[in-house]
Design a protein around this motif. Sequence first.
Motif, PDB file in Angstrom:
ATOM      1  N   HIS A 112       0.821  -1.209   0.000  1.00 54.60           N
ATOM      2  CA  HIS A 112       0.000   0.000   0.000  1.00 54.60           C
ATOM      3  C   HIS A 112       0.857   1.261   0.000  1.00 54.60           C
ATOM      4  O   HIS A 112       0.349   2.347  -0.313  1.00 54.60           O
ATOM      5  CB  HIS A 112      -0.911   0.028   1.227  1.00 54.60           C
ATOM      6  CG  HIS A 112      -2.025  -0.976   1.194  1.00 54.60           C
ATOM      7  ND1 HIS A 112      -2.745  -1.255   0.060  1.00 54.60           N
ATOM      8  CD2 HIS A 112      -2.544  -1.762   2.172  1.00 54.60           C
ATOM      9  CE1 HIS A 112      -3.672  -2.160   0.335  1.00 54.60           C
ATOM     10  NE2 HIS A 112      -3.568  -2.491   1.600  1.00 54.60           N
ATOM     11  N   ASP A 164      -4.515   0.212   4.882  1.00 57.74           N
ATOM     12  CA  ASP A 164      -4.099   1.075   3.778  1.00 57.74           C
ATOM     13  C   ASP A 164      -4.034   2.527   4.255  1.00 57.74           C
ATOM     14  O   ASP A 164      -5.062   3.141   4.535  1.00 57.74           O
ATOM     15  CB  ASP A 164      -5.093   0.952   2.622  1.00 57.74           C
ATOM     16  CG  ASP A 164      -4.661   1.734   1.392  1.00 57.74           C
ATOM     17  OD1 ASP A 164      -3.690   2.499   1.471  1.00 57.74           O
ATOM     18  OD2 ASP A 164      -5.312   1.571   0.340  1.00 57.74           O
ATOM     19  N   LEU A 172      -3.522   5.214   2.594  1.00 57.83           N
ATOM     20  CA  LEU A 172      -4.214   6.145   1.709  1.00 57.83           C
ATOM     21  C   LEU A 172      -5.725   6.106   1.939  1.00 57.83           C
ATOM     22  O   LEU A 172      -6.413   7.110   1.745  1.00 57.83           O
ATOM     23  CB  LEU A 172      -3.879   5.854   0.238  1.00 57.83           C
ATOM     24  CG  LEU A 172      -2.699   6.656  -0.322  1.00 57.83           C
ATOM     25  CD1 LEU A 172      -1.420   6.324   0.432  1.00 57.83           C
ATOM     26  CD2 LEU A 172      -2.523   6.424  -1.810  1.00 57.83           C
ATOM     27  N   GLU A 173      -6.240   4.964   2.373  1.00 58.18           N
ATOM     28  CA  GLU A 173      -7.654   4.929   2.722  1.00 58.18           C
ATOM     29  C   GLU A 173      -7.911   5.740   3.992  1.00 58.18           C
ATOM     30  O   GLU A 173      -8.931   6.428   4.104  1.00 58.18           O
ATOM     31  CB  GLU A 173      -8.139   3.494   2.919  1.00 58.18           C
ATOM     32  CG  GLU A 173      -9.635   3.455   3.223  1.00 58.18           C
ATOM     33  CD  GLU A 173     -10.159   2.058   3.518  1.00 58.18           C
ATOM     34  OE1 GLU A 173     -11.215   1.721   2.971  1.00 58.18           O
ATOM     35  OE2 GLU A 173      -9.513   1.329   4.291  1.00 58.18           O
ATOM     36  N   TYR A 198      -3.324  13.754   3.876  1.00 57.64           N
ATOM     37  CA  TYR A 198      -2.160  12.933   3.546  1.00 57.64           C
ATOM     38  C   TYR A 198      -1.037  13.141   4.555  1.00 57.64           C
ATOM     39  O   TYR A 198      -0.289  12.200   4.873  1.00 57.64           O
ATOM     40  CB  TYR A 198      -1.667  13.229   2.132  1.00 57.64           C
ATOM     41  CG  TYR A 198      -0.618  12.227   1.698  1.00 57.64           C
ATOM     42  CD1 TYR A 198      -0.971  10.928   1.363  1.00 57.64           C
ATOM     43  CD2 TYR A 198       0.730  12.562   1.678  1.00 57.64           C
ATOM     44  CE1 TYR A 198      -0.016   9.983   1.018  1.00 57.64           C
ATOM     45  CE2 TYR A 198       1.693  11.629   1.325  1.00 57.64           C
ATOM     46  CZ  TYR A 198       1.315  10.341   0.991  1.00 57.64           C
ATOM     47  OH  TYR A 198       2.257   9.405   0.669  1.00 57.64           O
ATOM     48  N   SER A 225       1.743  10.611   6.525  1.00 56.50           N
ATOM     49  CA  SER A 225       3.127  10.743   6.051  1.00 56.50           C
ATOM     50  C   SER A 225       3.935  11.587   7.027  1.00 56.50           C
ATOM     51  O   SER A 225       4.565  11.051   7.940  1.00 56.50           O
ATOM     52  CB  SER A 225       3.156  11.331   4.632  1.00 56.50           C
ATOM     53  OG  SER A 225       2.489  12.582   4.581  1.00 56.50           O
ATOM     54  N   VAL A 252       2.007   7.183  -7.198  1.00 56.02           N
ATOM     55  CA  VAL A 252       0.643   6.692  -7.409  1.00 56.02           C
ATOM     56  C   VAL A 252       0.136   7.260  -8.723  1.00 56.02           C
ATOM     57  O   VAL A 252       0.310   8.453  -9.010  1.00 56.02           O
ATOM     58  CB  VAL A 252      -0.300   7.108  -6.261  1.00 56.02           C
ATOM     59  CG1 VAL A 252      -1.653   6.422  -6.414  1.00 56.02           C
ATOM     60  CG2 VAL A 252       0.305   6.787  -4.912  1.00 56.02           C
ATOM     61  N   LEU A 301      -6.092  10.142  -3.761  1.00 54.83           N
ATOM     62  CA  LEU A 301      -6.785   9.611  -2.591  1.00 54.83           C
ATOM     63  C   LEU A 301      -8.118   8.982  -2.986  1.00 54.83           C
ATOM     64  O   LEU A 301      -8.611   8.088  -2.302  1.00 54.83           O
ATOM     65  CB  LEU A 301      -7.019  10.721  -1.558  1.00 54.83           C
ATOM     66  CG  LEU A 301      -5.767  11.324  -0.930  1.00 54.83           C
ATOM     67  CD1 LEU A 301      -6.155  12.333   0.154  1.00 54.83           C
ATOM     68  CD2 LEU A 301      -4.862  10.244  -0.342  1.00 54.83           C
ATOM     69  N   ALA A 341      -6.648   5.302  -5.711  1.00 52.12           N
ATOM     70  CA  ALA A 341      -5.220   4.983  -5.544  1.00 52.12           C
ATOM     71  C   ALA A 341      -4.960   3.524  -5.909  1.00 52.12           C
ATOM     72  O   ALA A 341      -4.641   2.692  -5.065  1.00 52.12           O
ATOM     73  CB  ALA A 341      -4.803   5.260  -4.100  1.00 52.12           C
ATOM     74  N   ARG A 362       0.473   1.643  -7.681  1.00 51.46           N
ATOM     75  CA  ARG A 362       1.440   2.261  -6.770  1.00 51.46           C
ATOM     76  C   ARG A 362       2.824   1.651  -6.971  1.00 51.46           C
ATOM     77  O   ARG A 362       2.950   0.452  -7.224  1.00 51.46           O
ATOM     78  CB  ARG A 362       1.017   2.065  -5.307  1.00 51.46           C
ATOM     79  CG  ARG A 362      -0.436   2.419  -5.041  1.00 51.46           C
ATOM     80  CD  ARG A 362      -0.806   2.296  -3.577  1.00 51.46           C
ATOM     81  NE  ARG A 362      -2.253   2.360  -3.395  1.00 51.46           N
ATOM     82  CZ  ARG A 362      -2.868   2.417  -2.225  1.00 51.46           C
ATOM     83  NH1 ARG A 362      -2.150   2.414  -1.101  1.00 51.46           N
ATOM     84  NH2 ARG A 362      -4.185   2.470  -2.148  1.00 51.46           N
TER      85      ARG A 362
END
Length: 422
Positions: free
Chosen positions: A121, A320, A322-323, A340, A344, A369, A378, A381, A384
């Motif tokens: 992911h 995940d 990004l989820e 995000y 991150s 992505v 987002l 996605a 990747r």
Amino acid sequence: MPDSRPQPSPSSSGPPWGPDEAGALLLCGARLTDGRVVDVRLGGGRIEAVGTAGSLSPGPAASGLSATRVDLGGHLLLPAPVEPHAHGDTALSADFEGPVPYDDLDVQRRATEAALLQLGHGATALRSHVHVGGVQGLGALAAVLQARRALRGLVEVTTVAMPRVLTGVAGADGLAILRDAVKMGASVVGGCPDLDPDPTGYVEAVLEIASEHDCPVDLHTEGDDPARLARLAAMAGGLRPGVTLGPCGGLARLPSQTAGRAADQLAAAGVTVVCLPQGGCGSVDRRGTAPVRLLRAAGVRVAAGSGALRDTSNPVGRGDPLEAAFLLASRYGLRPEEAYDTVSGAARAALGLPEVRVEAGFPAELLAVRGARLAGVLSLAYSRIVVHRGRVVARTSAVREYCGSATSPAPDLPRQGRGEPS
């Protein structure tokens, strides 16, 4: 972790599969969040140069090796996310008929598979909470630490030792096993004070051991008791390297003024809150996401994690990041950039990891992505490419095609994420 050294791919256009951190990599035609399309050269595990597309050559880099090219046309390049709240010992256990086996080999297998899933992911580092004490003793921790060693060079894994009870007569064994867990290799101490008969005493014990060993603290709490949160913030204020709380979903159920005071106290103490928007890791009736906008407004660092990954508390957990960011943007009103950052920048800071930017000199921890803008990434996605320590360690490729058109002759069908025909 010590470097490992696999051989790069013989292809001049594909990723250098294998753990050669010293190899050089040229990422070509990537789009950044500010709209620029750039080439990025990596070497020695760091970003060596960023230039306009076509301006960087694949010639010898600082490592002395010619760079392998990777075409990132049509991809958005981001600092890689990390996972600040995983449960490696219980992951992927929902499908068992009957009791979940917790023998060392089974825990190691599931923890390894879960970490690789999360790496796919995009998470190049993760913090795994592991139960210690009781019937399992230190077995689950030993298994997750073994998985960590097996994953070296692919994903960074740190462990949090979670004892059950630390106060009273029953707590003596918990204190002893927590100290043993730190000596064994757990780099963070934690647990759930809400489940101890004396939550304040539990926190005091954890903070004392963390101070003895100069290690971070990461505690599970619902955060639904403002007096308990105030005491915790007061105790945690002076601890370095720091205290993390999560999931704190109960804060959202408090009156707004009460929650606001608690947020101010957590901010003053420098406590980080890790929310779990994908479902948490507790019982269904106590789920909820911490009030991220209120906490951020108060100055609290808020990171987002995944929590349970297909265990009995959340059989559909995806793990995940990004989820998690998508949910914070779609349901809780954060801008895509803010959302995000919770998986991150803020999550890296919570784990004590160095900052990552797509600029020369920063660690080569990156996620590409397919997409042009962060909001679109987002939303969809799918494809990747994950870069850890300057090399490609995972790829996920998805293609959407539309078939069965009644038009004659049938037109060329566009592929997902690309404007040109397939």
